[in-house]
Design a protein around this motif. Structure first.
Motif, PDB file in Angstrom:
ATOM      1  N   GLY A  50      12.358 -35.783 -36.590  1.00 37.83           N
ATOM      2  CA  GLY A  50      12.029 -34.997 -35.414  1.00 37.83           C
ATOM      3  C   GLY A  50      12.036 -33.490 -35.539  1.00 37.83           C
ATOM      4  N   THR A  51      12.070 -32.934 -36.740  1.00 37.67           N
ATOM      5  CA  THR A  51      11.992 -31.472 -36.806  1.00 37.67           C
ATOM      6  C   THR A  51      10.631 -30.979 -36.301  1.00 37.67           C
ATOM      7  N   GLY A  52       9.598 -31.777 -36.507  1.00 36.49           N
ATOM      8  CA  GLY A  52       8.283 -31.422 -35.972  1.00 36.49           C
ATOM      9  C   GLY A  52       8.258 -31.458 -34.447  1.00 36.49           C
ATOM     10  N   CYS A  53       8.807 -32.524 -33.876  1.00 36.43           N
ATOM     11  CA  CYS A  53       8.872 -32.639 -32.408  1.00 36.43           C
ATOM     12  C   CYS A  53       9.649 -31.463 -31.813  1.00 36.43           C
ATOM     13  N   GLN A  54      10.748 -31.136 -32.465  1.00 38.60           N
ATOM     14  CA  GLN A  54      11.583 -30.040 -31.968  1.00 38.60           C
ATOM     15  C   GLN A  54      10.803 -28.732 -31.990  1.00 38.60           C
ATOM     16  N   LEU A  55      10.079 -28.508 -33.090  1.00 42.01           N
ATOM     17  CA  LEU A  55       9.295 -27.283 -33.190  1.00 42.01           C
ATOM     18  C   LEU A  55       8.219 -27.219 -32.104  1.00 42.01           C
ATOM     19  N   SER A  56       7.584 -28.333 -31.829  1.00 45.99           N
ATOM     20  CA  SER A  56       6.548 -28.333 -30.785  1.00 45.99           C
ATOM     21  C   SER A  56       7.139 -27.961 -29.431  1.00 45.99           C
ATOM     22  N   ALA A  57       8.305 -28.528 -29.129  1.00 46.98           N
ATOM     23  CA  ALA A  57       8.958 -28.200 -27.853  1.00 46.98           C
ATOM     24  C   ALA A  57       9.308 -26.713 -27.806  1.00 46.98           C
ATOM     25  N   MET A  58       9.823 -26.209 -28.926  1.00 41.14           N
ATOM     26  CA  MET A  58      10.216 -24.801 -28.972  1.00 41.14           C
ATOM     27  C   MET A  58       8.989 -23.892 -28.879  1.00 41.14           C
ATOM     28  N   ALA A  59       7.899 -24.305 -29.508  1.00 38.34           N
ATOM     29  CA  ALA A  59       6.668 -23.508 -29.418  1.00 38.34           C
ATOM     30  C   ALA A  59       6.234 -23.354 -27.959  1.00 38.34           C
ATOM     31  N   ALA A  60       6.389 -24.422 -27.182  1.00 41.82           N
ATOM     32  CA  ALA A  60       6.033 -24.326 -25.757  1.00 41.82           C
ATOM     33  C   ALA A  60       6.866 -23.257 -25.058  1.00 41.82           C
ATOM     34  N   ALA A  61       8.144 -23.182 -25.411  1.00 41.41           N
ATOM     35  CA  ALA A  61       9.007 -22.157 -24.807  1.00 41.41           C
ATOM     36  C   ALA A  61       8.560 -20.752 -25.200  1.00 41.41           C
ATOM     37  N   TYR A  62       8.260 -20.565 -26.477  1.00 45.53           N
ATOM     38  CA  TYR A  62       7.844 -19.238 -26.948  1.00 45.53           C
ATOM     39  C   TYR A  62       6.526 -18.809 -26.299  1.00 45.53           C
ATOM     40  N   VAL A  63       5.592 -19.733 -26.228  1.00 47.79           N
ATOM     41  CA  VAL A  63       4.274 -19.407 -25.674  1.00 47.79           C
ATOM     42  C   VAL A  63       4.390 -19.127 -24.172  1.00 47.79           C
ATOM     43  N   THR A  64       5.229 -19.907 -23.501  1.00 47.20           N
ATOM     44  CA  THR A  64       5.406 -19.708 -22.061  1.00 47.20           C
ATOM     45  C   THR A  64       6.029 -18.350 -21.749  1.00 47.20           C
ATOM     46  N   ALA A  65       6.938 -17.935 -22.588  1.00 52.39           N
ATOM     47  CA  ALA A  65       7.630 -16.664 -22.346  1.00 52.39           C
ATOM     48  C   ALA A  65       6.826 -15.454 -22.815  1.00 52.39           C
ATOM     49  N   ASN A  66       5.680 -15.714 -23.458  1.00 53.79           N
ATOM     50  CA  ASN A  66       4.892 -14.618 -24.010  1.00 53.79           C
ATOM     51  C   ASN A  66       3.415 -14.774 -23.657  1.00 53.79           C
ATOM     52  N   PRO A  67       3.112 -14.719 -22.368  1.00 54.55           N
ATOM     53  CA  PRO A  67       1.714 -14.917 -21.959  1.00 54.55           C
ATOM     54  C   PRO A  67       0.803 -13.868 -22.591  1.00 54.55           C
ATOM     55  N   GLY A  68      -0.371 -14.319 -23.025  1.00 58.06           N
ATOM     56  CA  GLY A  68      -1.302 -13.397 -23.663  1.00 58.06           C
ATOM     57  C   GLY A  68      -1.026 -13.196 -25.141  1.00 58.06           C
ATOM     58  N   HIS A  69       0.039 -13.836 -25.647  1.00 58.09           N
ATOM     59  CA  HIS A  69       0.367 -13.694 -27.072  1.00 58.09           C
ATOM     60  C   HIS A  69       0.592 -15.055 -27.706  1.00 58.09           C
TER      61      HIS A  69
END
Lengths: 273, 273, 273
Positions: A197-216
C-alpha cells in the motif's frame, strides 16, 4: 517550491474523501493525518455526494473493487467535478481483470481527474484501454530505467495531454508530468515495494497536496511524490537489523508526520524535463 | 473504583461483537485484546443474531456505513437488547450525511443503548435529529472547554436522561454522564487526534468494560475513557523524536496491554459533577 | 528440509490471491511480502476467476463472511482447482454461526483444498458438519495438550484422509498432517493469541509456501507453521517492558522478513508421528 506545497497542507488541513480498498485504508487514513490533512472514508452511493461536498478533494482507488462501490465512485467523482474539487485516481491492478480495466476506463471517460497515479504497467493499460498486468506490481519489462527515461517521459506527457490530468508513474524513478513538463524524481528506496500500500498511501497524500495548492497541481503532485520517497529514505536509515517491512511501514508514516517543509525542499531529488 | 473495572475485564475476558467500519477495525480488535477482552467482527444479516448471542456485549459503529450492514446493525442490536447484553453506539460522522444521521436516529429509536460515545458535534446532531458536522472530527465551535464545561455537563446529562444511556463525549475534556452524575475527565493528549480511530477504539473498549461490569455502566465507561486517555499520556512519554502518529498508535495499544489496575486508579484524572 | 521450503518462496515470489476478512487483511498482505511472496486481494464475483488465474495460489478465509463474497469464494476455488493451483481454507469462526459452518461445509464439498488451517474447535466443527464454537478462539476443552496429543494426531490424520487436504491445527502444540504423517510442532508463544489475526496471517503464508513447493504440500505447510511459531519466539525476545500486542504484531512480521532459511532449519522444533 516543494516547501510551500507542504506548508499549505499543514496550514489548511484539507479534508479528503477516500473511496478506497479495505487492504490499505487504515494506512491511507494515517498518512493523511501525518501530512497534516484529515481523512474521511465513505463509499455508499447514498452518501458519497454529500460527503464529497464537505471535503476539499477526493481519491478514488480501485483496489478490492466491487460492484457496490463502482456507482459510488462515479457519483462522487461527478459531484467533485461539479464542485471543482480535485479528484485523484489510483487504478490499482488495472489490467489484472476486465472489471478493473473497464471500471478504470469508465472512470476516465466520466470524470475529469486532476491526478492519475499508478505504476507504469497500470498506466500503460489505461493508455491502451486494455492489456494485462501481473497483479498489483509493475511488470519488470515495463520498468522505467535511466536508459528508457526519455521515452517514458514522452509517453507520460502524451497521456497527460490526452487526459488533461497530471500523470504520476511511480517506481525506481518516478515521473510526474503534465503535457509540457515532467519531474523525474529519484527519491525513495526499493524496499518500499515490500510494504503493502505505499502506492495507495501516496495517492491519498497527493489528493491532500493538490487540494491545498489550487492552481499548482503539477508541483503539488511532485511534492507529494518527493515527500513519500524522501520519507522512505529517512525511514530506511532508522531501521535496525531487527526491523522489517512492518516497522518500515510505521517509520515512513512517522517520517511524514515529522517532515519539515525545509527538509522536503532540501531532500527532494528531481530534475525537470 | 476504576481499578476494579479493569480487573473485571482482565478476569472475565468478555467476548465483544463489533459491527464496525473497515478503516479502524484492526485497531479495534487489537485494543480489545490489549485490555483483556476478545473481539469478534461479523456484519452479515444472516449471522449477526447468532454471533451476538455467543458474545457478552456489542459495539455498533457507523463509520463506512453501507446499506448492507444497516439491517444487520438493527438485528444485532435488538437481539442484544432481548438478551440483556450492553450495546455501545459510536455515531461516527453523524451529521456528515443524511444516511449517517438518519441511521443513527433509527438505531436510537429501535435499540436501547447502554453507552453512546462520540465527539461533541456528533452527539449534538443526535440530540437534534439533524444538523451538520464537518467530517469525523468535532467542529471547533462545539468544543468543550473549561469555560463552557458546566453547560456541557448539563447538556450531556439531559441527553443521558432522554436516551437512558450513559453518554460519553470525548475531546480535550471528556464528559461521561448518566442523568445524575458526570465524570469530567482530563486524561489524554491532543496528538491522539492525529491517529485515525482512537474514538472507534475507545468505543470498542467501553463495550468490554461495561460488559465485564454489569450494573456499573457509568463507572465502567468512565474507566474505559480514563484508560484510553491515560495510555495516550503514557504512550506520548515513550515517543522519541523520530516517532510520529503511526508509532503513537502502536504505543497506545501497547500501553493498554501493560496497564495495571493500580496504575489506572492512580492515573485517572477526573472530577465528578 | 524446512530450509528449502522458505528458499523456494524467496526465489519464486509466488503471487497469492486472498479472499479474506477486512479485520486482518493488511497484516495478511504484509506477511506475504515479508516471507517473499506477493499478495493480491480481490473478492468480486466478476473478477475473482481472472485474478486467481494470474496467481499461483489462493487463500479463502471466512472471517467477516458475507453473502456477497460466498459465490466469489466458490468461483475462485473452482477455477483454482481447474488450474491446479493450491487452495488454502481458513474456516475462521466455523461453529460460531450457521452461516459460517454451512459456508465452510459447502466450500469443502465443492473445492479440493490443499490445506485447511484452523484452531482445533473450528476443525472439529468441520469434521462433524455442525457444532458450536465460542467465537474465533479455540475452546479450552478442545485444546491439544501433551496428554491428548496422540489422540489428536489420529483425529487430524483421519480428517486429512477424508478431505484429501493437509490439515493444520494450530495452538499451543501445532499438528500438521496428511493421512500418513503428522508434524507435531512446538514453536510459538502463548502471547501470539493476544494479537488479532495471527491465524489468518499463517493461512496466507501457508498458501505462499505450498505454491512455491509443488509436490511438497505437507512439508511446505509444516515449514510455514514453524516459520510463524519461530518468528513469534524471536519477536517475543525483542520485546521491551513497554511493548504490548501492537508492537508484537509488528515484530513478528519483521522477524519473518528477516528470517534466513538456515535459521528456520535450526529453529524449527518438531517431531514426526
Amino acid at each position: 517550491m516543494m516547501k510551500e506545497m507542504l506548508e499549505n497542507v499543514r496550514n489548511q488541513s484539507p479534508l479528503i474523501h477516500n473511496i478506497t480498498n479495505y487492504v490499505t485504508v487504515n494506512d491511507c487514513a494515517n498518512i493523511l493525518l501525518a501530512c497534516g490533512a484529515s481523512p474521511i472514508m465513505a463509499d455508499d452511493i447514498d452518501e458519497v455526494e454529500e460527503i464529497t461536498s464537505i471535503c476539499g478533494g477526493l481519491t478514488i482507488n480501485i483496489g478490492t473493487l466491487n460492484q457496490r462501490t463502482i456507482p459510488a465512485m462515479l457519483a462522487a467523482g461527478r459531484k467533485s467535478n461539479e464542485l471543482g474539487h480535485p479528484v485523484v485516481l489510483d487504478p490499482v491492478g488495472a489490467g489484472a481483470s476486465v472489471l478493473r480495466t473497464s471500471t478504470a476506463m469508465k472512470l476516465l471517460q466520466e470524470i475529469q481527474f486532476a491526478v492519475i497515479r499508478g505504476n507504469v504497467s497500470e498506466i500503460k493499460v489505461l493508455t491502451q484501454g486494455n492489456g494485462t498486468t501481473k497483479g498489483v506490481d509493475a511488470d519488470v519489462s515495463d520498468r522505467v530505467t535511466e536508459e528508457n527515461l526519455e521515452q517514458a517521459v514522452t509517453f507520460v506527457k502524451a497521456f497527460a495531454q490526452k487526459t488533461g490530468a497530471v500523470i504520476a508513474i511511480t517506481g525506481a524513478i518516478d515521473i510526474v508530468a503534465d503535457r509540457n513538463t515532467a519531474y523525474c524524481i529519484r527519491n525513495g528506496h526499493a524496499d518500499m515495494s515490500k510494504i503493502t500500500g505505499t502506492g495507495c498511501q501516496l495517492s491519498a497524500m497527493a489528493a491532500a497536496y493538490v487540494t491545498a495548492n489550487p492552481g499548482h497541481t503539477l508541483e503539488a503532485t511532485a511534492a507529494a511524490v518527493c515527500t513519500m520517497g524522501l520519507c522512505g529514505e529517512k525511514a530506511k536509515r532508522r531501521m535496525t537489523e531487527l526491523d522489517g517491512n512492518s516497522s518500515y511501514r510505521n517509520y515512513i508514516i512517522d517520517a511524514i508526520y515529522n517532515l519539515s517543509p525545509d527538509e522536503l525542499e532540501r531532500g527532494a531529488n528531481y530534475e525537470m524535463r
